[in-house]
Structures are given as structure tokens and as C-alpha cells.
Scaffold this active site. Structure first.
Site, PDB file in Angstrom:
ATOM      1  N   CYS A  49       0.839  -1.193   0.000  1.00  7.83           N
ATOM      2  CA  CYS A  49       0.000   0.000   0.000  1.00  7.83           C
ATOM      3  C   CYS A  49       0.872   1.239   0.000  1.00  7.83           C
ATOM      4  CB  CYS A  49      -0.945   0.008   1.208  1.00  7.83           C
ATOM      5  SG  CYS A  49      -0.073   0.169   2.784  1.00  7.83           S
ATOM      6  N   CYS A  58       3.330   1.593   2.838  1.00  9.61           N
ATOM      7  CA  CYS A  58       4.569   0.831   2.657  1.00  9.61           C
ATOM      8  C   CYS A  58       5.575   1.639   1.852  1.00  9.61           C
ATOM      9  CB  CYS A  58       4.293  -0.487   1.932  1.00  9.61           C
ATOM     10  SG  CYS A  58       3.155  -1.603   2.763  1.00  9.61           S
ATOM     11  N   ASP A  76       9.338  23.941 -34.188  1.00 18.55           N
ATOM     12  CA  ASP A  76      10.450  24.424 -34.999  1.00 18.55           C
ATOM     13  C   ASP A  76      10.102  24.098 -36.454  1.00 18.55           C
ATOM     14  OD1 ASP A  76      13.153  25.321 -35.562  1.00 18.55           O
ATOM     15  OD2 ASP A  76      13.567  23.227 -36.011  1.00 18.55           O
ATOM     16  N   ASP A 100      14.234  19.050 -33.138  1.00 20.38           N
ATOM     17  CA  ASP A 100      14.980  17.853 -33.510  1.00 20.38           C
ATOM     18  C   ASP A 100      15.881  17.339 -32.398  1.00 20.38           C
ATOM     19  OD1 ASP A 100      17.156  19.517 -33.472  1.00 20.38           O
ATOM     20  OD2 ASP A 100      17.455  19.548 -35.636  1.00 20.38           O
ATOM     21  N   ASP A 129      18.087  22.355 -31.139  1.00 18.07           N
ATOM     22  CA  ASP A 129      16.975  22.942 -30.400  1.00 18.07           C
ATOM     23  C   ASP A 129      17.044  22.615 -28.911  1.00 18.07           C
ATOM     24  OD1 ASP A 129      15.749  23.998 -32.715  1.00 18.07           O
ATOM     25  OD2 ASP A 129      14.911  22.039 -33.177  1.00 18.07           O
TER      26      ASP A 129
END
Length: 747
Positions: free
Chosen positions: A18, A21, A438, A636, A640
Site C-alpha cells: 500500500c 509501505c 520548430d 529535432d 533545439d
């Protein structure tokens, strides 16, 4: 602490059930000296730890996890497949469930049958006295609790020992309360008030059985959430046919080395990444790109391990093997995305950390209130209500709400050719409102073609020969277009004496004693060259969406050229799809504004930032963010990189063989922009699923804890049976997991 010496390790953690835990394991690791951060994922059962190896060792970290009551499992990269496919936990649950059901079913019939079947009670008393049947209930319940249900005691005691109660504590306390209350009522009934020495052995046994059943169904469903990873792992061939010393030998794929020559037959999976040496074929790369159409492969073409060869045969040279292959990188990236925690999960973790202690307090208050003001027999009512509260409030569903959805969502995305580098990116992408594209290489093919040229001072071919010679030393796509056009005319291109590039402006070269400048109009202005005669031509070309390029020879304007970069197939459809998702679309380009606006008008782009230099792209993204927009930038992934990093979500265009683009949060493997809309849709669906999971998990507890405590009893005389509480708790977890699994159906 030195950032350079920091390392990160991932290992499995078994025994977590859970959100409490998860919180305990994280706290245990984070308080160790030398640990920077720790993230634990319930659905993947993984821990990711960033630490200083000169201050603490991996063994010490795992020893601390073991001391906290959980089992650390080292997962080396080579053994990942076995770990993902290991059925041991499921088999253990099946075994314990069978044992529990074998004893709990007859116990339930023995205890509840006389109340449901007329005449059964008298028939039982004819066979044996009532005391014998009561002792038989004890005999049947004991192996269920302490045999099949031993896991709850082992982990529950560990939770209590570390003062951090969780689900196992609640189950242990609830079932033990029913068992030991019944044992005392059986052995010393005289110590109980009149009418309260009842047996609840069947409740204790059925509680354990139902929770084991829920755990088993949950494990089965959780196994399906990692199906995408399993499928990817299974794509890796086990062997390869390597040509060594002129002979073809079959070796294990982990024995293949870079530079090996490998033979591939029709219909086979390609074992590792490489470059085709000889032969031709068509290869199905859908597992990498998500595109169903096969790709032709000839000499010098790249091939990717795990993809399927068609009807041809070829030989290739291995370039990347083992953990360096595209497939291995995909698996690693999907695993990292699934292991990460988006912001929404961190809020849930903080709630879960205090949830169980609050439930224990509510259980105690429930017991006291019923004991003080409840109807006779007060002790029975108090006991039943308190046990029901403990059992129905387990925070399992809370712990599974986010990671299961992230696992399924990122796995489905990988199958569609989109990789999320981290789970956070999935949540952020779901919230973006602006997509910035772009232009060159992203919106367009990135392979411009020369379409127009007009000479001024020199004959056309003479000017083009000098300009193309100057551009021959440039790697820019526009330069290549000019060179190809000159070669197409059969022009001889001499090598420049000198060459210098001015990024964002143009180039300067000396060719055959002539000084040549080629670039945008701003470059000519910077050089002080008069371009007045070219202005009408520039305007006309720009209005048609073409990029005008100016060239000066020996300081005088010599030619206006125009190149056009065709749109990628699917770009128009991609922009339409983004608009359908109510997203604003912007474009960044270094082109002349009129050219950029012409392209934008043609494809329906909302905003244009033109004449943007490469180092200004991140600045443009910041400008949009300053306006309050949540921005996804698509580029790309190389030139960029600053803009990808600056954006709320960076979407990098992958090529299928170069996927490890560090700047991108999301990678489109195929390069098809239509994948952006698919990724956004999937991210939104995943976030909606997480919200739905949380609503179910929290609303369930908020609504049913009061019911379990008995608020309906004064009006309707309804008190929740602990067995129903245990079953309802298990169903909540199963609902959350199966709700997440619906994401697998996204197309």
C-alpha cells in the site's frame, strides 16, 4: 557533497502492499547518510536511489530496506527480462489462496449454514455436541491465519516495530482481533458479559481469504500493466548468426561484439543494431516507430535490433550491442518513466503517510463509543464495528492510483512510437495549452530545394558557380540545395580558398579570387550592401512561402535565390488535430517574416516567431511562458536543445536509430508530427484516469469508513460485517488497476 560522485541505482522491493509501505521504504532510505533522494513505486515494486558511493554502499542501502521489513531484490540490466517475467509472487499467492480457501469454505458453511439452512443446526447437534463444532471452527481457522495468512503477520509486525503501520497492520489487527476474541470466548466464556461470548473464527478466516483473493487478482492485473515492457523484452532475439573466419556460426546475442558481420535470413528478427553491408530487404520497424509500413534497407542503411526482416536476406555490421542498442534504450526509458513520480503522486504520498494512523484512531474511537452507548451486547457491536473500520480503510487503492495508470499509459505510448522519458512529462503534457513547432526538419522535411534565382551583376551560371562553390563547405541544408542545383547544371565547383560561417546570418568565402557572401537580408544589411533592387523580388518570393537568399560578390549584390522546404507528410493533418484538441500552435523559424507567415497561413498556424536566431529559441519559449502559457516545444533535439529544455515539455523528433536525445522529455520515434496529438490525447486520458482512480480511492474511504463505524445503525439498524469490509477493500484496489488497464485500448 559532490554532484560528480553521485550515483543512481534501481532495485526491486518485495512485500509492499500500500501507499504507507511506499512511504516507509522511502523514509528509511532517505534518512541514510549520503543518500540524496529516493523514489519508490508500488506498481513496479522498484526503488530508485541517488547516493554518494563514498559515504554509503549499495549493500548498506539494501540492508536498511530489509531491516524495515521488506525484501530488496537486485536487478541487473542483464537479468531484467527474468525479473519482469518472474511468476514467483503470483505462484505464492495462488498457493496461499488455495490453502486458505480449503479451510475457510467449510468453516464458513459450518458457521453460517445453520442461520441460512433450516434444520441444519439440529442435524449438526445430532452428530456432535455444540462444543465439538465450536472447537472444529478453531481448528479450521488456525491454518488460514497462521499458514496462508503468515505474510500479514510478518509484514504487520515489521510495520509496528518501526512505528509506521500500514495495510498489513490493519489486516493483522482486524483478523487477529476476530480470532483471539473467539479463542477467549471458546476457552474462557465466563469472563465475557452475558450474550457476548460469540465466535468470529469464520470472519477471521474469510477476511484473510478474501484479501488474499484480492491480492491475487491485483497481482494478475498489475502484471498486465507492465505488458508493454514484457513485449519489448521478448523482441530481443536470443541468438545471432555471426560470420567469423569465413564461417557462419550461431552465438548467443550477448556474445555479439561491435564490428561483427551478421547474417539475417528472411522473416528473422535482427539481433542487434548495425549498418547494412550487402543485400536488400524490407524491414518492419513498427516496434520502434509505431509505423506499420515496412522500410526498404540497402547498403549503408541502418537497421535496429528487434525489428523484423521481410522476404530479403542481407548481411550487416554490428554497431551497437547489449545495453547500447535502441531496444535496450527504449526499455530503459520506459522503465524510468514508469518508476518516476509525477507531482500528483507526491501529494497522494503525503496523505497516505498519515492515513493509517488516523484509521487506527478512528477504529479505537469507534470501539469506545459503541462500548459506551451501543445496544446490548455492547462488546459484540463495538468489536464488529472496530474491526470493520480497520479492514475497509486500507490505503491500497491510493498507492496504486497513479503508478498503474503511468505504467499502462507510458507502455501504450511506447507501442505507438512515443517515448516518455519520465512520468512527470506525461502529467505536464496533459496540461499544455500551446505547442511550438520548430520549422526546418520538424514541420518541414529539412531538405530544401532551389526553386528560383535571379542574377544581377554577373551571368546566371557564373554567379551560381561562385555561390555554390562557397556553399560547398557548409553543412546547412540550404547550402546543400544550392550545391545540388549547380551540379545539376553541370557546373564545375572550385574549392574555396577561405571559408567562414556566421551562424544565423550566412557565410563568407573566397573563391577564385572573388569574395562571396551568402545569407539573409539582415546579413547584407550588416555588411552594408545595398539590396534595394532585390526588395520587390524578396517580397514576391516570401508571399509564396519561399525563403529568399541573397548573394554578394566582391561587395555587390549578385543574385537572389529562393529555396522551398516542402512540408512533411502529415504536418497539415497534425496541426488540424492539435486545433481539435483546443491547443494553440506556434512556429519558430529563422526565415524572413513574410515567408514564415505565408507558410503559417497555408497550414493554419496561430502564431509565428520569424527571423529567430538559434540561440534565441529558448528566449521565445520563455516569452510565451511569461504570458501564462504552458508550452510544449517540438524540435529535432540537437540544435533545439535549449528550447526543449526551457519548455514545460520538450518533444524531440527521433529518427528511430538515435533516440537518446537528452534534451527531450518526450520522443517521437517516427518523426511524424501526428504523433504529437496522439501523445497529448494519451497524456490527457492518463491524467483523467489518475483523477478517477483517486476519486474512487478517497471517496470510497470517506464514504465507507463511517458506514463501517456504524453511522447507519441508529436509522436502518445496519452494521457492516467484517467479511464484507474485507471484500470491499480488495475490490477497491482491483477497480483502480482495471480502470488503469483501459488505457491499453487507446489507438
Amino acid at each position: 557533497m559532490s554532484a560528480q560522485s553521485q550515483e543512481e541505482i534501481r532495485f526491486g522491493v518485495q512485500g509492499m502492499t500500500c501507499a504507507a509501505c511506499v512511504a516507509r521504504v522511502e523514509r528509511t532510505i532517505k534518512k541514510l547518510p549520503g543518500v540524496h533522494d529516493a523514489t519508490v513505486n508500488l506498481a513496479t515494486e522498484n526503488a530508485s536511489v541517488a547516493f554518494e558511493p563514498d559515504q554509503i554502499s549499495i549493500d548498506e542501502i539494501q540492508a536498511a530496506v530489509k531491516e524495515s521489513g521488506y525484501e530488496p531484490i537486485t536487478r541487473e540490466a542483464e537479468a531484467r527480462a527474468d525479473q519482469h517475467l518472474a511468476p514467483s509472487e503470483e505462484e505464492s499467492l495462488v498457493h496461499d489462496l488455495r490453502v486458505a480457501a480449503t479451510f475457510a469454505i467449510p468453516l464458513f458453511i459450518l458457521s453460517m449454514g445453520p442461520m441460512l439452512v433450516p434444520g441444519m443446526r439440529s442435524a449438526m447437534l445430532q452428530l456432535a455436541p455444540d462444543s465439538a463444532w465450536r472447537w472444529l471452527e478453531f481448528v479450521l481457522a488456525t491454518p488460514v491465519l497462521f499458514g496462508a495468512g503468515r505474510r500479514f503477520y510478518k509484514l504487520g509486525w515489521a510495520e509496528l516495530r518501526h512505528f509506521n503501520p500500514g495495510m498489513n497492520t490493519l489486516v493483522m489487527m482486524g483478523s487477529s482481533a476476530a480470532y483471539f476474541y473467539s479463542l477467549l470466548a471458546l476457552m474462557t466464556p465466563q469472563i465475557f458479559p452475558a450474550g457476548t461470548a460469540n465466535l468470529y473464527f469464520e470472519a477471521a478466516a474469510v477476511i484473510v481469504t478474501l484479501i488474499l483473493l484480492g491480492r491475487y487478482l491485483e497481482a494478475k492485473a498489475k502484471g498486465r500493466t507492465s505488458e508493454a515492457i514484457r513485449k519489448l523484452i521478448q523482441l530481443q532475439p536470443k541468438t545471432a548468426r555471426v560470420i567469423r573466419a569465413g564461417e557462419v556460426i550461431e552465438v548467443d546475442v550477448d556474445q555479439v561484439r561491435p564490428g561483427d558481420r551478421i547474417q539475417v535470413r528472411p522473416g528473422e528478427r535482427i539481433p542487434v543494431d548495425g549498418i547494412v553491408l550487402e543485400g536488400t530487404s524490407w524491414v518492419d520497424e513498427s516496434m520502434i516507430t509505431g509505423e506499420s509500413e515496412p522500410v526498404e534497407k540497402t547498403a549503408e542503411d541502418p537497421v535496429v535490433g528487434g525489428t523484423v526482416n521481410g522476404t530479403g536476406a542481407f548481411q550487416f555490421q554490428a554497431t551497437h550491442v547489449g545495453a547500447e542498442t535502441v531496444l535496450a534504450q527504449i526499455i530503459r526509458m520506459v522503465e524510468e518513466a514508469q518508476a518516476g513520480k509525477p507531482p500528483i503522486q507526491r501529494v497522494a504520498d503525503r496523505i497516505a503517510a498519515i492515513f493509517v494512523p488516523v484509521v487506527l484512531a478512528i477504529g479505537a474511537v469507534t470501539f469506545v463509543v459503541w462500548l459506551l452507548v451501543g445496544p446490548a451486547p455492547e462488546l459484540n457491536y463495538a468489536f464488529v464495528a472496530a474491526v470493520s473500520v480497520l479492514l475497509i480503510a486500507c490505503p491500497c487503492a491510493m498507492g496504486l492510483a497513479t503508478p498503474t495508470a503511468i505504467m499502462v499509459g507510458t507502455g501504450r505510448a511506447a507501442e505507438m512510437g512515443t517515448l516518455f522519458r519520465q512520468g512527470t512529462a506525461l502529467e505536464l503534457l496533459a496540461r499544455v495549452d500551446t505547442v511550438v513547432l520548430d520549422k526546418t526538419g520538424t514541420l518541414t522535411r529539412g531538405r530544401p530545394e532551389l526553386t528560383d534565382l535571379e542574377a544581377f551583376a554577373l551571368p546566371e551560371d557564373d554567379a551560381l558557380r561562385l555561390i555554390a562553390s562557397a556553399e560547398g563547405s557548409s553543412e546547412h541544408p540550404i547550402a546543400r540545395a544550392i550545391v545540388e542545383a549547380a551540379k545539376g547544371r553541370g557546373l564545375d565547383l572550385p574549392t574555396p580558398t577561405t571559408f567562414e560561417a556566421h551562424p544565423g546570418y550566412g557565410i563568407e568565402a573566397v573563391v577564385g579570387g572573388h569574395t562571396v557572401h551568402v545569407g539573409a537580408d539582415r546579413y547584407m544589411h550588416q555588411l552594408g550592401i545595398d539590396i534595394g533592387d532585390a526588395e520587390p523580388i524578396i517580397g514576391r518570393l516570401s508571399e509564396h512561402g519561399k525563403s529568399p537568399i541573397l548573394a554578394a560578390i566582391d561587395g555587390t549584390l549578385a543574385m537572389v535565390l529562393a529555396v522551398s522546404d516542402p512540408l512533411k507528410e502529415g504536418s497539415q493533418a497534425a496541426i488540424d488535430q492539435l486545433h481539435n484538441l483546443d491547443l494553440s500552435v506556434a512556429m519558430l523559424t529563422g526565415d524572413h517574416r513574410r515567408t514564415a507567415e505565408a507558410i503559417a497561413y497555408r497550414v493554419g498556424i496561430d502564431q509565428v516567431s520569424a527571423e529567430v536566431l538559434p540561440d534565441q529559441k529558448a528566449q521565445e519559449v520563455r516569452r510565451l511562458q511569461a504570458e501564462g502559457l504552458r508550452v510544449a516545444f517540438v524540435g529535432d533535439g540537437i540544435n533545439d536543445a535549449p528550447a526543449l529544455a526551457q519548455a514545460d515539455v520538450g518533444i524531440a523528433i527521433g529518427t528511430g536509430t538515435d533516440i537518446a536525445i537528452e534534451s527531450g522529455d518526450v520522443i517521437l520515434m517516427s518523426g511524424d508530427l501526428r504523433g504529437i496529438a496522439k501523445a497529448v490525447q494519451l497524456a490527457r486520458r492518463t491524467l483523467r484516469t489518475i483523477h478517477g482512480n483517486f476519486f474512487w480511492a478517497y471517496a470510497y474511504n470517506v464514504a465507507l469508513i463511517p458506514v463501517a463505524a456504524g453511522v447507519l445503525y441508529p436509522i436502518f439498524h445496519v452494521l457492516l460485517n467484517p467479511m464484507l469490509a474485507a471484500g470491499a477493500m480488495s475490490l477497491s484496489s482491483i477497480f483502480v488497476v482495471t480502470n488503469s488497464l483501459r488505457l491499453r485500448n487507446i489507438v
